[in-house]
Design an enzyme around this catalytic site. Structure first.
Site, short mmCIF file in Angstrom:
data_model
loop_
_atom_site.label_atom_id
_atom_site.label_comp_id
_atom_site.label_asym_id
_atom_site.label_seq_id
_atom_site.Cartn_x
_atom_site.Cartn_y
_atom_site.Cartn_z
N GLU A 69 0.32 -7.46 -7.10
CA GLU A 69 0.18 -7.22 -8.53
C GLU A 69 -0.58 -5.91 -8.70
O GLU A 69 -1.73 -5.79 -8.27
CB GLU A 69 -0.59 -8.36 -9.19
CG GLU A 69 0.15 -9.68 -9.17
CD GLU A 69 -0.63 -10.80 -9.82
OE1 GLU A 69 -0.01 -11.83 -10.13
OE2 GLU A 69 -1.86 -10.65 -10.02
N ASP B 296 -10.65 -10.15 -18.10
CA ASP B 296 -11.19 -9.85 -16.78
C ASP B 296 -12.71 -9.90 -16.77
O ASP B 296 -13.38 -9.49 -17.72
CB ASP B 296 -10.73 -8.46 -16.33
CG ASP B 296 -9.24 -8.42 -16.09
OD1 ASP B 296 -8.76 -9.25 -15.29
OD2 ASP B 296 -8.55 -7.58 -16.70
N TYR C 253 2.40 -18.20 -13.82
CA TYR C 253 1.01 -17.95 -13.45
C TYR C 253 0.13 -18.98 -14.15
O TYR C 253 0.02 -18.99 -15.37
CB TYR C 253 0.63 -16.53 -13.89
CG TYR C 253 -0.69 -15.99 -13.39
CD1 TYR C 253 -1.87 -16.71 -13.54
CD2 TYR C 253 -0.77 -14.74 -12.80
CE1 TYR C 253 -3.09 -16.22 -13.10
CE2 TYR C 253 -1.99 -14.22 -12.35
CZ TYR C 253 -3.14 -14.97 -12.52
OH TYR C 253 -4.34 -14.47 -12.08
#
Length: 254
Positions: free
Chosen positions: A30, A41, A155
């Site tokens: 990725e 994040d 995911y």
């Protein structure tokens, strides 16, 4: 699956690191497109994005990096971005460029399925998989929608919160994975907080793939130079891959 922030500390360094990761056994790479406001994040990847942006990394530069990587390896490449850079480039222009560079799929962290019609059409027209995120908070109705919009693999976020290394996997992860599998036959990849061989061993009985990001980005952050970063990432991936193989062997014996 290995997540690497593209451009940290430079695009040339990322090329070395990705090729080393592929050689060490990463099954999918990725390529994270750095963004100024990476809301999903944690601190490790936030710092990596800041370093990459300071080095001048752009979405166009990441696409060119994918082309350079593709010239040396056939490892599947997923471009991992927030939506704003793609929208600024133009969805159709991005899809054509990403496909032409040899990318295999795209994951847009902050794009919801309800708003992804134009994006999905453009990606699929250019042969790119569209990967969406499912979370512990996703309802059954939402999981069905996510599964309908996803191709390539799904995911699964292992926990609420942001990315980052954790000491243990959530206790309810097996039940969550079973619930998600009711809605899709695609491979299930688990990310967020996956960092150790022990995590990968446990996931072997739950998911089809483990996504490791912050742990690898931390190795790059600590390294003295790009060659050292590539070596450290490769070493980490070899350990993770051994755990995956050993887990498969144990399950086969059982």
């Amino acid at each position: 699956m290995a997540y690497i922030t593209a451009g940290d500390p430079s695009l040339d360094a990322t090329e070395k690191i990705v090729l080393a990761a592929a050689e060490a056994g990463a099954d999918v790479i990725e390529l994270g497109v750095p963004f100024s406001d990476p809301v999903a994040d944690g601190p490790t990847i936030q710092r990596a994005s800041e370093r990459a942006l300071r080095s001048g990394t752009t979405l166009g530069g990441v696409i060119d990096l994918a082309r350079r990587i593709r010239a040396h390896t056939d490892v599947p490449l997923v471009l991992f971005s927030y939506f704003n850079p793609i929208l600024q480039m133009g969805i159709e222009k991005f899809a054509a460029a990403a496909s032409g560079a040899g990318a295999d799929g795209v994951l847009v962290t902050d794009l919801t399925p309800e708003e992804a019609g134009e994006y999905r059409a453009a990606m699929h027209a250019h042969g790119l998989d569209t990967i969406f995120l499912a979370a512990p908070t996703s309802t059954d109705a939402r999981l069905a929608l996510i599964a309908e919009c996803t191709s390539g693999f799904l995911y699964l976020i292992s926990r609420t919160g942001v990315t980052g290394e954790r000491t243990a996997l959530p206790e309810d992860l097996p039940a969550l994975a079973r619930r998600v599998r009711r809605f899709t036959k695609l491979p299930l990849a688990v990310g967020f907080g996956i960092s150790s061989p022990e995590h990968v061993s446990v996931l072997g009985g739950i998911a089809d793939a483990a996504i490791v990001g912050s742990a690898l980005v931390a190795e790059i952050e600590k390294a003295a130079n790009p060659n050292a970063a590539a070596s450290a990432v490769a070493s980490r991936i070899r350990a993770l891959k051994r755990a995956a193989r050993e887990g498969i062997s144990r399950r086969s014996a059982d």
